[in-house]
Design an enzyme around this catalytic site. Structure first.
Site: not given
Ligand code: PSU
Ligand code: MN
Length: 308
Positions: A24, A85, A105, A137, A139-141, A158
């Protein structure tokens, strides 16, 4: 013109049936400060090549969804200050506008699946944020893991996330969460989250076979592998928890939410640990690249007709 532009090196590896590992780019633009971001991006690519896998870093450059970047493109992305992003929701919009952005991701999985790449190495995935019961909140992941057939090698989620809720959502979505070589779920900077992982696997070969089995069963979606950080690089949970709590309070005080939340927390934790979190982050990403290269090699060694 094809929707996904693979680099010559990635296209050759795929055509020859050699192992390829997707990477990524949000970690480069939003996850780490310059110049460590470029350093890590290069080190991960070198680590994969040294282990016989072709790296395929994904990003949107001038409207093109690219799989595999040239060295100067990687550097340009790492130097970009205001890259978008991109996740599932906004990648197509960025491409239609001819824009440039890094892929999370979720977006990287979409590109990898289209390019025929089954394995992806990263640091941490997005998940259910603490307080999601009021902020919503998530994540779409997580949804993406339920849809795109890619095995994602992470160091777990994390502890800035609500880990029990993240596991519950993944279970609901039918995503296998596999701790590598231990019973406990790893928690990114720490080897143990204080939670048992739903599944445990001890070999890259079994993980590759499970990936292939999902495809054979026509099950959509991928697998989440949680690979514990090497012991010498670990920051114990007891050290991280108060730091995470402080960063989370700061985010609330400053009204940070949505896409900005994860990058904000990472930067704040970096400051609060005086850079120690970054050193751990680098070590775990390299460790994940090694396991991903092994899984990709095992996947290539499986009989062709049963490959995804
Ligand atoms: N965790 C990390 N470093 C990162 C991310 C997560 O330690 O850079 C990034 C990854 O690309 C992950 C994204 O897919 O944050 C998730 O963001 P969000 O929670 O906004 O979906
Ligand atoms: Mn989010």
């Amino acid at each position: 013109m094809s929707l996904v532009q693979t680099s010559d090196a990635v296209a050759a590896a795929l055509a020859e049936g050699r192992p390829v590992v997707a990477l990524e780019s949000t970690i480069i633009t939003h996850g780490m400060p310059w110049p460590q971001n470029l350093d890590l991006a290069r080190q991960v690519e070198d680590e994969l090549r040294a282990r016989g896998a072709e790296p395929a870093t994904v990003a949107v450059l001038d409207g093109q969804l690219r799989v595999g970047l040239e060295a100067e493109e990687l550097e340009r992305l790492a130097r970009t200050r205001h890259a978008a992003k991109l996740s599932r929701a906004d990648m197509a919009v960025c491409m239609a506008r001819g824009g440039t952005g890094s892929t999370t991701v979720a977006a990287t999985m979409i590109a990898a699946a289209r390019a025929g790449i089954g394995v992806f190495a990263t640091g941490g995935i997005g998940g259910v944020h603490a307080g999601a019961e009021s902020s919503f909140d998530i994540s779409a992941d997580l949804q993406e893991l339920a849809q795109s057939p890619v095995t994602v090698v992470s160091a777990g989620a994390k502890a800035i996330l609500d880990l029990p809720k993240t596991l519950e959502v993944l279970e609901t979505l039918g995503v296998p969460v596999i701790a590598y070589g231990q019973d406990q779920l790893p928690a990114f900077w720490s080897r143990e989250a204080g939670l048992r992982a739903p599944l445990r696997m001890d070999s890259a070969d079994t993980i590759a076979r499970a990936h292939q089995m999902r495809a054979a069963l026509d099950l959509p979606g991928g697998q989440l592998v949680a690979n514990p950080i090497p012991p010498e690089a670990e920051i114990p949970r007891a050290t991280m928890l108060p730091v995470i709590a402080e960063a989370t309070r700061d985010a609330a005080t400053h009204g940070i939410s949505g896409k900005a939340l994860t990058p904000y927390l990472l930067q704040r934790i970096f400051e609060l640990t005086e850079g120690r979190s970054l050193a751990a982050n680098i070590a775990l990403v390299l460790n994940n690249a090694r396991l991903a290269a092994e899984i990709a090699a095992c996947l290539c060694a499986l009989p062709r007709e049963s490959q995804p």
